[in-house]
Structures are given as C-alpha cells and as structure tokens.
Design a protein around this motif. Structure first.
Motif, PDB file in Angstrom:
ATOM      1  N   ALA A  82       7.694  -6.737  -3.370  1.00  0.00           N
ATOM      2  CA  ALA A  82       7.390  -6.070  -2.218  1.00  0.00           C
ATOM      3  C   ALA A  82       5.851  -5.705  -2.194  1.00  0.00           C
ATOM      4  O   ALA A  82       5.485  -5.087  -3.222  1.00  0.00           O
ATOM      5  CB  ALA A  82       8.421  -4.890  -1.890  1.00  0.00           C
ATOM      6  N   PRO A  83       4.999  -6.220  -1.314  1.00  0.00           N
ATOM      7  CA  PRO A  83       3.798  -5.652  -1.192  1.00  0.00           C
ATOM      8  C   PRO A  83       3.410  -4.247  -1.196  1.00  0.00           C
ATOM      9  O   PRO A  83       4.286  -3.572  -0.571  1.00  0.00           O
ATOM     10  CB  PRO A  83       2.898  -6.332  -0.174  1.00  0.00           C
ATOM     11  N   TYR A 104       0.800  -9.649  -7.976  1.00  0.00           N
ATOM     12  CA  TYR A 104       1.062 -10.251  -6.554  1.00  0.00           C
ATOM     13  C   TYR A 104       1.588  -9.200  -5.669  1.00  0.00           C
ATOM     14  O   TYR A 104       1.795  -9.483  -4.501  1.00  0.00           O
ATOM     15  CB  TYR A 104       2.150 -11.414  -6.717  1.00  0.00           C
ATOM     16  N   ARG A 105       1.655  -8.034  -6.271  1.00  0.00           N
ATOM     17  CA  ARG A 105       2.105  -6.852  -5.324  1.00  0.00           C
ATOM     18  C   ARG A 105       1.062  -6.212  -4.810  1.00  0.00           C
ATOM     19  O   ARG A 105       1.193  -5.243  -3.906  1.00  0.00           O
ATOM     20  CB  ARG A 105       2.864  -5.705  -6.073  1.00  0.00           C
ATOM     21  N   GLN A 106      -0.233  -6.491  -5.415  1.00  0.00           N
ATOM     22  CA  GLN A 106      -1.392  -5.482  -5.017  1.00  0.00           C
ATOM     23  C   GLN A 106      -1.940  -6.022  -3.931  1.00  0.00           C
ATOM     24  O   GLN A 106      -2.072  -7.253  -3.535  1.00  0.00           O
ATOM     25  CB  GLN A 106      -2.443  -5.480  -6.229  1.00  0.00           C
TER      26      GLN A 106
END
Length: 256
Positions: free
Chosen positions: A123-124, A160-162
């Motif tokens: 989840a972003p 990849y959430r950042q």
C-alpha cells in the motif's frame, strides 16, 4: 564442473535473468532455489555467484542511472544492511558446517516467505518513512544478503511503498544490493572461503544472464505482467517448499 552440471547451472541463470527482467525481482531467489534443488554446486558457492551477477547487473544499470539514487533513504538502509551482513554470513557458515539439511530448511523458508511477501501489493504511503524504518528493513535485508545473497524482498517491499519516483526506487535498490554483494565477496575472500577451481566455469553465467536479459526485452512471453508475476511467485513458493519439506522430514527422522 561436469558439463551436465554446468548446463543446468546456466539454464537456471538464464531463466532467473529472464524472469527478473520481466518482473523486476527474483534473480537471486530463483538462482538459489534452483541450485538448492539441483545440487549442481554448493549453496555457499552459489551465493558467491549470485553476488557476482548482482554486481555485473548493477554496473549496467548504474552506469547512467546513478543520479536517480535517493541518497537520504539510501544511507540508513545501506548502513544497517552492511552492519547485519556479517551476522548472516556467520550464520551461513555455522549451518553449512553443521548440516546441509538445516541450510536447505532455512533457504526454503526464506524463499517461501519472500514469495508471499513479494506477492502482496504494498500500500503506497502518503509521506516518506523515517530513517529508522529504512534502517530496520535494511537490517533484515543484510541478514538475508549475508546468508544467501538474497537481500531484495524486505527492501523492495519498503521502498515501493514510498512516495518516490520508480526510477529512484530502482536505482537506489540496485546500488544497495551491489554494495552488499561487493562487501560479501570481500568477506568470503577474507575468510579464505573462496570457491574451488571448478566453480569458475560458473562465470559463464555472466554472458548467459546478459543474453537472457536482452531476450526478455526483445521477445517477452505472451503473458501479461500480472500473469508473469504470479507465475514467478508460484515457482518460488513451490521451489521453497520442495527444498524445505524433504529436509525437515529428514531432520525429524534423524531425531526420531
């Protein structure tokens, strides 16, 4: 190295590189899983080969892309991963000297857990995580990198959430993995545990990986990216189980 074993090793390397090019991950995991199942070379030697391939790949990627590295996030993640890299390497040597079955159990569990974690869509986040969180995920990655040169999954998930550009995420991860791989090779050499002479035939995997990378870009399979990722997850999951379960049963029988 026997010709048959070399052919199997190069096939595994080519498939791993082809899959990584299409999915963005899995070269180290597929290489270690394939070697663990086939037994073509010792697992510690396979980890050395993976480290070399990671550095070769990084040299290609970072030659032009190094400017995209997110240095504020790169620094704590790298520092923590390097601190814990030695711990993973020490644990690998302890298990390798004690029992090949324990080594297969740990590698199998790492691959299964990594396949599950990588199958989850992160989840972003709306705001950037703090330095301590990058250090925490870097520490876990360092242990995994020291063990089997498979530092990817924890950091891939976290980065990849950042709220970072995809190019920054990719270049930052590649740089961290390459430095970890280089330091791991220094540890291997410093400990006098460099692979035997037959191992060096495995370096033929370098041109195979380059060719497979080109082929994946030029001739991708008739599968959607999502289908390809699901196939990679399934292969990793099954290879992890195939490694761990027989070794667990053998260890249980030995203690029965």
């Amino acid at each position: 190295m026997a010709p048959g074993s070399l052919a199997i090793l190069l096939t595994i390397a080519g498939f791993a590189a082809y899959t990584q090019t299409l999915t963005g991950f899995a070269l180290g995991l597929i290489m270690m899983g394939g070697v663990g199942l086939s037994g073509v070379i010792a697992l510690p030697d396979a980890a050395v080969l993976v480290s070399i391939l990671v550095i070769v790949n990084a040299a290609q990627v970072l030659a032009k892309g190094w400017r995209d590295i997110a240095f504020r996030q790169f620094a704590p993640a790298l520092a923590a991963s390097l601190l814990f890299l030695g711990l993973g390497y020490v644990v690998l040597n302890l298990m390798a000297s004690a029992s090949l079955d324990w080594l297969k159990v740990v590698l199998g569990v790492v691959i299964v857990l990594s396949s599950i974690q990588l199958s989850l869509k992160p989840a972003p986040l709306e705001t950037m995580s703090g330095p301590l969180s990058f250090a925490g995920f870097g520490a876990v990655a360092g242990v995994m990198g020291g063990l089997f040169s498979t530092a990817g999954p924890p950091l891939i998930y976290h980065f990849y959430r950042q709220p970072l550009r995809p190019a920054s995420v990719r270049e930052t991860l590649v740089a961290i993995f390459a430095i970890n791989a280089a330091i791991r090779l220094v540890m291997v050499a410093g400990a006098g545990q460099w692979p035997t002479s037959g191992f060096w035939w495995g370096l033929l995997a370098i041109p195979v990986v380059m060719l497979a990378t080109w082929a994946a870009r030029r001739y991708p399979p008739p599968l959607s990216p999502l289908a390809m990722r699901r196939l990679a997850f399934l292969l990793l999951f099954l290879s992890g189980l195939s490694l761990a379960v027989p070794a667990i049963l053998k260890l249980a029988a030995g203690h029965g």
